[in-house]
Design an enzyme around this catalytic site. Structure first.
Site, PDB file in Angstrom:
ATOM      1  N   ASP A  70     -31.601 115.427  21.006  1.00 23.67           N
ATOM      2  CA  ASP A  70     -30.339 114.780  20.589  1.00 23.67           C
ATOM      3  C   ASP A  70     -30.322 114.606  19.062  1.00 23.67           C
ATOM      4  O   ASP A  70     -29.310 114.836  18.401  1.00 23.67           O
ATOM      5  CB  ASP A  70     -30.212 113.426  21.290  1.00 23.67           C
ATOM      6  CG  ASP A  70     -30.449 113.553  22.792  1.00 23.67           C
ATOM      7  OD1 ASP A  70     -29.695 114.280  23.442  1.00 23.67           O
ATOM      8  OD2 ASP A  70     -31.413 112.954  23.304  1.00 23.67           O
TER       9      ASP A  70
ATOM     10  N   HIS B  51     -31.605 108.566  26.666  1.00 22.33           N
ATOM     11  CA  HIS B  51     -31.288 109.995  26.620  1.00 22.33           C
ATOM     12  C   HIS B  51     -30.296 110.278  27.746  1.00 22.33           C
ATOM     13  O   HIS B  51     -30.661 110.683  28.837  1.00 22.33           O
ATOM     14  CB  HIS B  51     -32.550 110.845  26.795  1.00 22.33           C
ATOM     15  CG  HIS B  51     -32.248 112.289  27.034  1.00 22.33           C
ATOM     16  ND1 HIS B  51     -31.712 113.100  26.070  1.00 22.33           N
ATOM     17  CD2 HIS B  51     -32.349 113.057  28.134  1.00 22.33           C
ATOM     18  CE1 HIS B  51     -31.519 114.310  26.566  1.00 22.33           C
ATOM     19  NE2 HIS B  51     -31.880 114.309  27.833  1.00 22.33           N
TER      20      HIS B  51
HETATM   21  P1  NDP Z   1     -36.344 122.723  33.437  1.00 20.04           P
HETATM   22  O1  NDP Z   1     -37.665 123.198  32.965  1.00 20.04           O
HETATM   23  O2  NDP Z   1     -35.133 123.368  32.923  1.00 20.04           O
HETATM   24  O3  NDP Z   1     -36.185 121.159  33.214  1.00 20.04           O
HETATM   25  C1  NDP Z   1     -37.224 120.253  33.547  1.00 20.04           C
HETATM   26  C2  NDP Z   1     -36.772 118.841  33.312  1.00 20.04           C
HETATM   27  O4  NDP Z   1     -36.457 118.645  31.951  1.00 20.04           O
HETATM   28  C3  NDP Z   1     -35.538 118.418  34.095  1.00 20.04           C
HETATM   29  O5  NDP Z   1     -35.764 117.107  34.586  1.00 20.04           O
HETATM   30  C4  NDP Z   1     -34.450 118.422  33.063  1.00 20.04           C
HETATM   31  O6  NDP Z   1     -33.457 117.432  33.298  1.00 20.04           O
HETATM   32  C5  NDP Z   1     -35.234 117.983  31.853  1.00 20.04           C
HETATM   33  N1  NDP Z   1     -34.548 118.230  30.562  1.00 20.04           N
HETATM   34  C6  NDP Z   1     -34.587 117.407  29.508  1.00 20.04           C
HETATM   35  N2  NDP Z   1     -33.905 117.863  28.497  1.00 20.04           N
HETATM   36  C7  NDP Z   1     -33.386 119.029  28.889  1.00 20.04           C
HETATM   37  C8  NDP Z   1     -32.547 119.988  28.258  1.00 20.04           C
HETATM   38  N3  NDP Z   1     -32.096 119.849  27.048  1.00 20.04           N
HETATM   39  N4  NDP Z   1     -32.224 121.096  28.954  1.00 20.04           N
HETATM   40  C9  NDP Z   1     -32.666 121.268  30.193  1.00 20.04           C
HETATM   41  N5  NDP Z   1     -33.438 120.384  30.832  1.00 20.04           N
HETATM   42  C10 NDP Z   1     -33.784 119.276  30.200  1.00 20.04           C
HETATM   43  O7  NDP Z   1     -36.285 122.747  35.027  1.00 20.04           O
HETATM   44  P2  NDP Z   1     -36.752 123.831  36.059  1.00 20.04           P
HETATM   45  O8  NDP Z   1     -36.120 123.457  37.349  1.00 20.04           O
HETATM   46  O9  NDP Z   1     -36.665 125.207  35.507  1.00 20.04           O
HETATM   47  O10 NDP Z   1     -38.308 123.552  36.177  1.00 20.04           O
HETATM   48  C11 NDP Z   1     -38.837 122.386  36.669  1.00 20.04           C
HETATM   49  C12 NDP Z   1     -40.233 122.700  37.155  1.00 20.04           C
HETATM   50  O11 NDP Z   1     -40.865 121.470  37.433  1.00 20.04           O
HETATM   51  C13 NDP Z   1     -40.241 123.514  38.457  1.00 20.04           C
HETATM   52  O12 NDP Z   1     -41.120 124.602  38.255  1.00 20.04           O
HETATM   53  C14 NDP Z   1     -40.809 122.544  39.485  1.00 20.04           C
HETATM   54  O13 NDP Z   1     -41.612 123.181  40.430  1.00 20.04           O
HETATM   55  C15 NDP Z   1     -41.609 121.636  38.597  1.00 20.04           C
HETATM   56  N6  NDP Z   1     -41.925 120.304  39.076  1.00 20.04           N
HETATM   57  C16 NDP Z   1     -43.223 119.944  38.948  1.00 20.04           C
HETATM   58  C17 NDP Z   1     -43.649 118.719  39.347  1.00 20.04           C
HETATM   59  C18 NDP Z   1     -45.084 118.394  39.167  1.00 20.04           C
HETATM   60  O14 NDP Z   1     -45.755 119.037  38.395  1.00 20.04           O
HETATM   61  N7  NDP Z   1     -45.594 117.409  39.846  1.00 20.04           N
HETATM   62  C19 NDP Z   1     -42.733 117.747  39.920  1.00 20.04           C
HETATM   63  C20 NDP Z   1     -41.381 118.201  39.989  1.00 20.04           C
HETATM   64  C21 NDP Z   1     -41.004 119.441  39.568  1.00 20.04           C
HETATM   65  P3  NDP Z   1     -32.106 117.695  34.127  1.00 20.04           P
HETATM   66  O15 NDP Z   1     -32.515 117.685  35.571  1.00 20.04           O
HETATM   67  O16 NDP Z   1     -31.245 116.550  33.723  1.00 20.04           O
HETATM   68  O17 NDP Z   1     -31.602 119.031  33.669  1.00 20.04           O
END
Ligand code: NDP
Length: 328
Positions: free
Chosen positions: A159, A187
């Site tokens: 931001d 945020h």
């Molecule tokens: P991203 O990598 O795109 O995003 C991950 C997180 O970052 C989301 O919560 C997202 O929020 C947040 N975020 C913050 N700022 C931004 C921004 N500017 N743009 C986009 N996202 C932002 O998500 P993916 O779905 O591609 O990947 C998530 C991964 O996490 C998956 O591989 C999943 O398996 C993994 N995961 C792992 C866990 C663990 O290790 N225990 C637990 C849960 C998930 P928002 O939802 O608001 O976009």
């Protein structure tokens, strides 16, 4: 040669993870002379994808990358960690109640906080990127009572960077001409990017702009809703700029902020500027010797006060909701 620093990334197989890991391994997170060992945490069904990313990391032959571990176990992932980037979170899906979202994230950030408490290095620094980032950070922090609370932070640097770039465009100045930008609060859409304390070539930015309508109706909503605009335009989220901001946040936390400038970080409040103690809220901070401090003594005008209060009220609500769910 230096001992490698353990850097853990959760959600490593996700979009942000993909944009982040290569930059960490190339030395941009901590510095060009600091070797790193990457620990990738994923949920079981994404471990294979993380292994694929690790193959690509291998193929870059990064001189500073001393190893990669991949796991679906939080205890293993955070053992000996010095920098923890909590990126993986439960995304908001359509029709999901807010309580369900908070509960799902509680199920992620509580065990991660416990694992950090149990095994992290003494110098651990935690940055939460996964949304709702401030409250996820609060959940993790409350489950890590042996780690100093101030080591838990959430990301508002994207931001901050968006605000710098919007203002620079408006005034036709390079971003390097702007100092003392601040994002206050959560945020989220209630965040307050503050041009009354920012400076452009030494002048108060709001005065240099001299257009309160632009500030209220254009600048603030553009910064706050930029994520949605990017999804609309590219059909995918702003993963690369989010990863870039995570790099900036940690780099500055470790290496310090520039003289005469500050950055925005969401950090546990010490009560400064009327933000209830303990809430993880965004403030202007400076960093010296690896420790950040909230900038003190800024005078807050009435317009800014109302905006800050509204965003902080939302954080209080989120905190109360996770408290009611027994997550903290
Ligand atoms: P991203 O990598 O795109 O995003 C991950 C997180 O970052 C989301 O919560 C997202 O929020 C947040 N975020 C913050 N700022 C931004 C921004 N500017 N743009 C986009 N996202 C932002 O998500 P993916 O779905 O591609 O990947 C998530 C991964 O996490 C998956 O591989 C999943 O398996 C993994 N995961 C792992 C866990 C663990 O290790 N225990 C637990 C849960 C998930 P928002 O939802 O608001 O976009």
């Amino acid at each position: 040669t230096r001992t490698p620093v353990n850097v853990t990334v959760t959600g490593a197989a996700g979009q942000i993870g993909y944009a982040l890991l290569f930059r960490i391994a190339s030395g941009q997170l901590l510095g060009a002379d600091v070797p790193v060992r990457l620990r990738l945490l994923e949920i079981p069904q994404a471990v294979k994808a993380a292994e694929g990313t690790a193959m690509e990391l291998d193929d870059c032959a990064f001189p500073l990358l001393s190893g990669i571990d991949i796991t679906d176990d939080a205890k293993t992932a955070f053992d000996g960690v010095s920098v923890a980037l909590l990126v993986g979170a439960r995304p908001r899906s359509k029709g999901m109640e807010r309580g369900d979202l908070l509960e799902a994230n509680g199920g992620i950030f509580k065990p991660q906080g416990e694992a950090i408490n149990a095994g992290a290095a003494d110098d651990v620094r935690v940055l939460v990127v996964g949304n709702p980032a401030n409250t996820n950070a609060l959940i993790a922090q409350r489950h890590a009572p042996d780690v100093p609370a101030e080591r838990f932070t959430a990301m508002t640097r994207l931001d901050h960077n968006r605000a710098l770039s919007q203002l620079a465009k408006k005034l036709g100045v390079p971003v390097t001409g702007i100092r003392k930008m601040t994002i206050w609060g959560n945020h989220s859409a209630t965040q307050y990017p503050d041009l009354f304390r920012a400076e452009v070539n030494g002048r108060v930015a709001a005065e240099a702009v001299n257009d309160q309508r632009w500030l209220e109706d254009d600048f603030i909503p553009t910064v706050a809703k930029r994520g949605a605009a990017i999804i609309e335009a590219r059909g995918a989220s702003s993963a690369a700029s989010a990863a870039n901001a995570a790099i900036d946040h940690v780099y500055d936390w470790v290496n310090g902020t520039a003289e005469g400038d500050w950055v925005s970080m969401a950090v546990p409040s010490d009560g400064s500027y009327g933000v209830p103690e303990g809430l993880i809220s965004s403030f202007p901070v400076t960093v010296e010797d690896g420790k950040y401090s909230i900038v003190q003594g800024l005078e807050i005008d009435e317009f800014s006060r109302a905006r800050i209060d509204a965003s902080v009220a939302e954080l209080v609500e989120e905190r109360d909701a996770v408290q009611a769910l027994g997550l903290i």
